[in-house]
Design a protein around this motif. Structure first.
Motif, PDB file in Angstrom:
ATOM      1  N   GLN A 207     -56.116  53.782 -47.165  1.00 21.55           N
ATOM      2  CA  GLN A 207     -56.831  54.528 -46.722  1.00 21.55           C
ATOM      3  C   GLN A 207     -58.023  54.741 -48.009  1.00 21.55           C
ATOM      4  OE1 GLN A 207     -53.994  55.336 -45.477  1.00 21.55           O
ATOM      5  NE2 GLN A 207     -54.638  54.154 -43.709  1.00 21.55           N
ATOM      6  N   SER A 232     -47.534  50.447 -42.661  1.00 18.09           N
ATOM      7  CA  SER A 232     -48.219  51.125 -41.413  1.00 18.09           C
ATOM      8  C   SER A 232     -47.363  51.618 -40.226  1.00 18.09           C
ATOM      9  CB  SER A 232     -49.326  50.132 -40.786  1.00 18.09           C
ATOM     10  OG  SER A 232     -48.609  49.149 -40.045  1.00 18.09           O
ATOM     11  N   GLY A 233     -46.243  50.745 -40.438  1.00 19.93           N
ATOM     12  CA  GLY A 233     -45.173  51.160 -39.239  1.00 19.93           C
ATOM     13  C   GLY A 233     -45.290  49.964 -37.934  1.00 19.93           C
ATOM     14  N   LYS A 236     -50.025  48.138 -33.489  1.00 26.72           N
ATOM     15  CA  LYS A 236     -51.540  48.675 -33.564  1.00 26.72           C
ATOM     16  C   LYS A 236     -51.951  48.910 -34.822  1.00 26.72           C
ATOM     17  CE  LYS A 236     -53.095  51.882 -31.253  1.00 26.72           C
ATOM     18  NZ  LYS A 236     -53.186  52.792 -30.370  1.00 26.72           N
ATOM     19  N   GLN A 237     -50.880  49.614 -35.317  1.00 27.70           N
ATOM     20  CA  GLN A 237     -51.304  50.439 -36.746  1.00 27.70           C
ATOM     21  C   GLN A 237     -51.695  49.686 -37.852  1.00 27.70           C
ATOM     22  OE1 GLN A 237     -51.523  53.747 -37.463  1.00 27.70           O
ATOM     23  NE2 GLN A 237     -51.315  53.955 -35.063  1.00 27.70           N
ATOM     24  N   VAL A 240     -55.339  49.343 -37.407  1.00 30.13           N
ATOM     25  CA  VAL A 240     -55.943  50.491 -37.964  1.00 30.13           C
ATOM     26  C   VAL A 240     -56.028  50.441 -39.418  1.00 30.13           C
ATOM     27  CG1 VAL A 240     -55.486  52.944 -38.002  1.00 30.13           C
ATOM     28  CG2 VAL A 240     -55.070  51.851 -35.848  1.00 30.13           C
ATOM     29  N   TYR A 241     -54.853  50.192 -40.268  1.00 24.20           N
ATOM     30  CA  TYR A 241     -54.773  50.150 -41.594  1.00 24.20           C
ATOM     31  C   TYR A 241     -55.874  49.214 -42.154  1.00 24.20           C
ATOM     32  CZ  TYR A 241     -51.161  53.610 -42.404  1.00 24.20           C
ATOM     33  OH  TYR A 241     -50.358  54.808 -42.579  1.00 24.20           O
ATOM     34  N   ASP A 244     -59.060  50.847 -41.982  1.00 27.58           N
ATOM     35  CA  ASP A 244     -59.140  51.904 -42.853  1.00 27.58           C
ATOM     36  C   ASP A 244     -59.668  51.291 -44.099  1.00 27.58           C
ATOM     37  OD1 ASP A 244     -58.331  53.708 -41.102  1.00 27.58           O
ATOM     38  OD2 ASP A 244     -56.612  54.272 -41.912  1.00 27.58           O
ATOM     39  N   ARG A 247     -63.150  49.641 -44.309  1.00 24.24           N
ATOM     40  CA  ARG A 247     -64.051  50.645 -44.210  1.00 24.24           C
ATOM     41  C   ARG A 247     -64.735  51.211 -45.314  1.00 24.24           C
ATOM     42  NH1 ARG A 247     -61.519  54.236 -41.828  1.00 24.24           N
ATOM     43  NH2 ARG A 247     -61.402  53.192 -39.824  1.00 24.24           N
ATOM     44  N   LYS A 311     -62.430  51.875 -30.597  1.00 20.13           N
ATOM     45  CA  LYS A 311     -61.126  52.355 -29.641  1.00 20.13           C
ATOM     46  C   LYS A 311     -61.761  52.423 -28.260  1.00 20.13           C
ATOM     47  CE  LYS A 311     -58.684  54.589 -33.348  1.00 20.13           C
ATOM     48  NZ  LYS A 311     -58.441  55.780 -34.221  1.00 20.13           N
TER      49      LYS A 311
ATOM     50  N   ARG B 114     -49.280  59.260 -40.101  1.00 19.39           N
ATOM     51  CA  ARG B 114     -49.759  58.187 -39.445  1.00 19.39           C
ATOM     52  C   ARG B 114     -50.596  58.652 -38.286  1.00 19.39           C
ATOM     53  NH1 ARG B 114     -44.479  55.409 -39.765  1.00 19.39           N
ATOM     54  NH2 ARG B 114     -44.499  54.236 -41.808  1.00 19.39           N
ATOM     55  N   GLN B 116     -53.670  59.183 -35.763  1.00 18.96           N
ATOM     56  CA  GLN B 116     -54.601  58.258 -35.532  1.00 18.96           C
ATOM     57  C   GLN B 116     -55.850  58.669 -35.808  1.00 18.96           C
ATOM     58  OE1 GLN B 116     -53.792  56.059 -31.975  1.00 18.96           O
ATOM     59  NE2 GLN B 116     -51.983  55.332 -33.445  1.00 18.96           N
ATOM     60  N   PRO B 119     -59.839  58.393 -41.291  1.00 21.84           N
ATOM     61  CA  PRO B 119     -59.221  58.459 -42.834  1.00 21.84           C
ATOM     62  C   PRO B 119     -59.731  59.746 -43.264  1.00 21.84           C
ATOM     63  CG  PRO B 119     -60.711  56.775 -42.560  1.00 21.84           C
ATOM     64  CD  PRO B 119     -60.709  57.156 -41.179  1.00 21.84           C
ATOM     65  N   ARG B 122     -57.116  62.029 -42.115  1.00 26.50           N
ATOM     66  CA  ARG B 122     -55.879  61.448 -42.719  1.00 26.50           C
ATOM     67  C   ARG B 122     -55.750  62.384 -43.824  1.00 26.50           C
ATOM     68  NH1 ARG B 122     -55.837  57.100 -39.371  1.00 26.50           N
ATOM     69  NH2 ARG B 122     -57.022  55.873 -40.557  1.00 26.50           N
ATOM     70  N   THR B 123     -56.796  62.132 -44.623  1.00 22.82           N
ATOM     71  CA  THR B 123     -56.619  62.763 -46.214  1.00 22.82           C
ATOM     72  C   THR B 123     -57.079  64.277 -46.197  1.00 22.82           C
ATOM     73  OG1 THR B 123     -58.929  62.115 -46.452  1.00 22.82           O
ATOM     74  CG2 THR B 123     -57.159  60.670 -47.313  1.00 22.82           C
TER      75      THR B 123
END
Lengths: 343, 202
Positions: A207, A232-233, A236-237, A240-241, A244, A247, A311, B114, B116, B119, B122-123
């Motif tokens: 990120q 990410s696991g 779909k993640q 997403v990563y 991130d 971006r 999304k 994690r 959704q 970001p 997320r932070t």
């Protein structure tokens, strides 16, 4: 700290816990084979239909199931689940990666700034007493990144533009019900090395990909995919990563190309829209669905650039119909001479 | 600032789904279709409660029990989804201790985030969110199994009150009152638990 949570805080914590635990569906192919095998009639050659047989003991079934399972695991990995993105997605990604790899990022001279603008339409749900209202809420995030991103000072501004697309209810209804539509303004943030948030890992993250973090990524696309999957696991993640990281505007062209190549290894990734439109910027959407939501990145096939992401709801949930775009954003990056200005 | 819809429970007044006929002449085909439609959400739900490995086993057992009991399934009385979630909830009871230990461990852990959300969320909200999640995990461990089922079938299984009632074999009014009670309880006790947990951590 308050002694009592609001409904919203409870829902957010439940949601957070829900998303934190990543299900791994990879063994389901084998489980399916078990179930179908158990449902097969034991004497398939018998022509006369008999009355439904007595329920068999579960334990014996389970033993039979275990035997089938051992075989099915092998079959599953080769036949039942795809091991890469679809052919069309792979071709789109590879072509874009080839173009991206030949791109030279505009240099940022000493004293100049990389200026990253994100127009993000995020879904916002606001609640009144017994009702909730949802809208896509446009946020404008502007970031000025100095020539030396590690030692220099960054600036970030974020605000709601006031542009809203209502998904559930109308603005008039929400206001009449007493829901608060606007959020309080975000303060301008300045921080050395872009550390707007405390407590981030020093080496960076997907990120917030610092040069040190990017230098540690594998160059081989398949290994890069494995790294993404681990961090990410998976599923779909992974997408997403990647979105991130891209971006942020911090990822240089050759690594952007590598990330696109890594995505060719993501099972289930497909071209989901050949003409995705992000407020006038058009591109090809690559996406995958999981848990009722489809995550997409939007590529400009002529430049190899990821111009944004989207999304889309893939199931009816909380009054938001299937097929609804639940968020999208587009990113542009330029080089400017002065911090806080756009040129 | 949330970037995704708040997971409020689905509306209660949805029509009672009429289920498929499971007693046809080709159970293998019927159950193949049933599996394709319901296994993934069921597995996602179970993974979140007892982890992926146990979820694999529980999904398998759920469908094997469903296969055995297919003649007792009445399509007019309940949708097939609540029926399957109900079987799974019964089987899940054997894992209660494992689940409780999991929540207790989670309440003491600082995990990776994690969510959704964007970001920025997320932070910026990571610390608070992590704290709240820990608190919630601790409080979930303290719930009665039946209350936990009602809460999580609603919030994570996305069943409405009617379906939760069908799954657990309890009247819909009981679902409403239990859900109300357990939410009020969590709202006050997650915060209190957290205070204790933080003191302990510090």
């Amino acid at each position: 700290m308050r002694e009592v949570w609001t409904d919203d805080e409870l829902d957010r914590a439940l949601d957070g816990l829900y998303h934190e635990i990543q299900p791994d569906h990879r063994n389901l192919g084998a489980v399916r084979a078990t179930v179908v095998a158990a449902a097969e009639p034991r004497t398939p050659l018998k022509l006369i239909k008999t009355a439904p047989s007595q329920p068999r003991p579960l334990r014996r079934l389970a033993a039979a199931a275990a035997a089938i399972l051992a075989i099915a695991v092998v079959v599953q990995t080769t036949l039942l689940s795809p091991s890469t993105a679809t052919a069309e997605a792979r071709e789109t990604l590879t072509t874009a990666a080839d173009i991206a790899a030949r791109t030279t990022d505009p240099p940022v001279a000493n004293g100049q700034y990389r200026y990253v603008t994100t127009h993000a339409w995020w879904m916002k749900t606001i609640g009144a007493e017994n009702n909730s209202f949802s809208f896509l809420n446009e946020n404008l995030i502007e970031t000025w990144i100095p020539a030396d991103p590690v030692a220099g000072e960054w600036l970030q501004r974020r605000r709601e533009t006031g542009n809203r697309k209502w998904v559930k209810g109308t603005e008039a209804e929400a206001r009449a019900a007493g829901a608060v539509v606007e959020e309080s303004p975000w303060p301008e943030q300045r921080a050395k090395g872009g550390a707007f948030t405390q407590g981030l890992p020093d080496q960076g993250t997907w990120q917030f990909p610092k040069p040190q973090f990017l230098a540690g990524l594998p160059a081989d696309p398949e290994q890069l995919y494995e790294r993404l999957r681990t961090d990410s696991g998976g599923g779909k993640q992974v997408l997403v990563y990647v979105a991130d990281a891209l971006r942020t505007g911090l990822v240089p062209a050759h690594i952007r190309a590598n990330l696109l190549r890594a995505l060719t290894h993501l099972p289930g990734l497909d071209v989901t829209d050949n003409a995705a439109d992000l407020d006038g910027r058009k591109g090809v959407a690559l996406g995958m669905s999981e848990d009722g939501e489809r995550q997409e990145i939007i590529l400009d096939p002529t430049t190899g650039e990821v111009i944004g992401e989207r999304k889309v709801s893939d199931s009816m949930f909380a009054g938001i119909p299937k097929g609804t775009v639940t968020s999208y954003s587009s990113v542009t990056t330029t080089v400017v001479d002065t911090i806080g200005t756009t040129r | 600032m949330t970037a995704r819809p708040t997971p409020s429970p689905p509306p209660d007044d949805g029509p009672t789904a009429t289920g498929p006929d499971l007693t046809g002449p080709d159970p293998a085909a019927t159950f193949g279709l049933l599996f394709d439609e319901h296994a993934v959400p069921l597995h996602a739900y179970l993974s979140r409660r007892v982890g992926n490995q146990s979820a694999d086993d529980l999904v398998s057992e759920t469908f094997l029990v469903a296969l055995q009991q297919r003649h007792t399934y009445d399509p007019a009385r309940a949708g097939v989804r609540p029926w399957l979630f109900g079987i799974a909830s019964n089987l899940l009871r054997r894992h209660v201790r494992q689940e409780v230990r999991g929540w207790q461990a989670r309440s003491r852990m600082v995990g990776t985030d994690r969510s959704q959300e964007s970001p920025e969320d997320r932070t910026a909200e990571r610390v608070t969110a992590q704290q709240q999640i820990r608190q919630l995990a601790g409080a979930l461990a303290a719930l009665e199994p039946g209350d936990r089922d009602v809460l999580l079938l609603t919030s994570w299984g996305r069943l409405n009150a009617t379906e939760v009632g069908q799954a657990l074999g309890i009247p819909v009014g009981t679902v409403h009152s239990r859900l109300h009670r357990v939410r009020r309880w969590l709202q006050s006790h997650s915060a209190v638990t957290s205070r204790g947990a933080e003191d302990g951590d510090a």
